[in-house]
Design an enzyme around this catalytic site. Sequence first.
Site, PDB file in Angstrom:
ATOM      1  N   HIS A 225      26.441 -23.951 -58.273  1.00 23.92           N
ATOM      2  CA  HIS A 225      26.250 -22.941 -59.309  1.00 23.92           C
ATOM      3  C   HIS A 225      25.529 -21.702 -58.724  1.00 23.92           C
ATOM      4  CE1 HIS A 225      22.257 -25.070 -59.356  1.00 23.92           C
ATOM      5  NE2 HIS A 225      21.792 -23.909 -59.217  1.00 23.92           N
ATOM      6  N   ASP A 255      28.561 -30.156 -58.141  1.00 25.97           N
ATOM      7  CA  ASP A 255      27.803 -28.779 -57.852  1.00 25.97           C
ATOM      8  C   ASP A 255      27.254 -28.869 -56.520  1.00 25.97           C
ATOM      9  OD1 ASP A 255      26.435 -26.971 -58.422  1.00 25.97           O
ATOM     10  OD2 ASP A 255      24.391 -27.702 -59.209  1.00 25.97           O
ATOM     11  N   SER A 333      17.028 -23.980 -55.616  1.00 26.49           N
ATOM     12  CA  SER A 333      18.284 -24.637 -55.917  1.00 26.49           C
ATOM     13  C   SER A 333      18.833 -24.814 -54.525  1.00 26.49           C
ATOM     14  CB  SER A 333      19.263 -24.472 -56.911  1.00 26.49           C
ATOM     15  OG  SER A 333      18.474 -24.546 -57.988  1.00 26.49           O
TER      16      SER A 333
END
Length: 484
Positions: A225, A255, A333
């Site tokens: 993402h 992801d 992330s």
Amino acid sequence: MARPLQRPAGLGPFVLLWLLLPAPSGRGVQAGRAWPVPRCPAACEPTRCPPLPRCSVGTAPVLDRCGCCRVCAAAEGEACGGPLGRPCAPGLQCLAPRAPRLLGGRPLGTCGCPAAGATVCGSDGRTYRSLCALRAENRAARLRGALPAVPVQKGDCGDPGTGSAGWLRNKFNFIASVVEKVAPSVVHLQLFRRDRSPLGSEDVPVSSASGFIVSEDGLIVTNAHVLTNQQRIQVELQSGVQYEATVKDVDHKLDLALIKIEPNADLPVLLLGKSSDLRAGEFVVALGSPFSLQNTVTAGIVSTTQRGGKELGLKDSDMDYIQTDAIINHGNSGGPLVNLDGDVIGINTLKVTAGISFAIPSDRIRQFLAEFHERQLKGKALSQKKYLGLRMLPLTMNLLQEMKRQDPEFPDVASGVFVHEVIQGTAAESSGLKDHDVIVSINGLPVTTTTDVIEAVKANDSLSLLVRRKSQTLILTVTPEIIN
């Protein structure tokens, strides 16, 4: 007839008791004489304390045995104890000899440094057996008019300053050891978008993320993402060296993404642990670069190792996420979640709220890498995929209650997909979607899970989204991007 011997009246049995006791010598009486010990006052009145005499060089006044009046502490080698309980200077102990002398019935000792203690290195380059010994040497130096030494580190002067292996600092600083091992393999990602204008074009930074190195020749794992189409990806190593990266593989359902740089030398890599062996309650460490702050470290424990996708509302998902209270912020992330052995057991993916974060298990990362290598061996090209540019969650009852608590104007909906974050420079941003929107339906069909959204993106070239934003109801049109 002889008269019996009469004892004087009033003496009673005391005379007989005295006759039974051995007569001590004069010397013995003096040695055993009990000197009266002054009692401590019921209430301390400093105004009634005697004047403080001038203390010897290197010693400071301390409170007496009653804790009321200030007296001169005994320096090293001076007498301590006795009937008045003379105290030693701070750091010294009153050491009693094997055959203690008595004064007033109380033993006399000599002030000295305790036998046990950690060695210290002085500024004069000498190793002292303890901090007390260094201070004692300083007192003697002051008497000679010499310059005192300053303690510069624990341990011997020949040590690099780490100290004894038995110290609590080294014994329990296990997280620092993990970070020292892992940090060189964690990278910072900066993503740029090409802005074109009549005056020319320039690369504008749009977002940042984290990743970690899995091969010496420059393969890096991150979240899918964080990548968007037609972006330039710049990778910065811990050393500060920067490289341009290319996308090698993307799996939006998992992801996960794989990017590649071309380093000038072999890179330090992180090994994948077995997330299936992870237990609830284990310590974990999350590393990354949130807000572009490199080498940011948070620690926590594992709440559960199998937070199922269906439990999160992903009805078609077979993913079991790792839930932890280690803080994962924007930009964190893609960074690794590691155990205390320094092995990767997950990749930081999503923070729902304070104390609740999720990571993709390392077993899924291993599967993703294995499929990539298998395609490389077979010579298969990477297929094209559609990309929307959202981070989303199913709107469960717990999430709805939490968002209502944080924002009273949160839309009053019973179901839908919660937009956690809109990635900059993507089709989702261009369509007008914003963070904390709720997607209710796509092309007239209701959506309740993230899988519903993914399937709609795959099946349609253009999407009509029914969106709730606070008290507004919006219809937004978005065309997914095609990425390799």
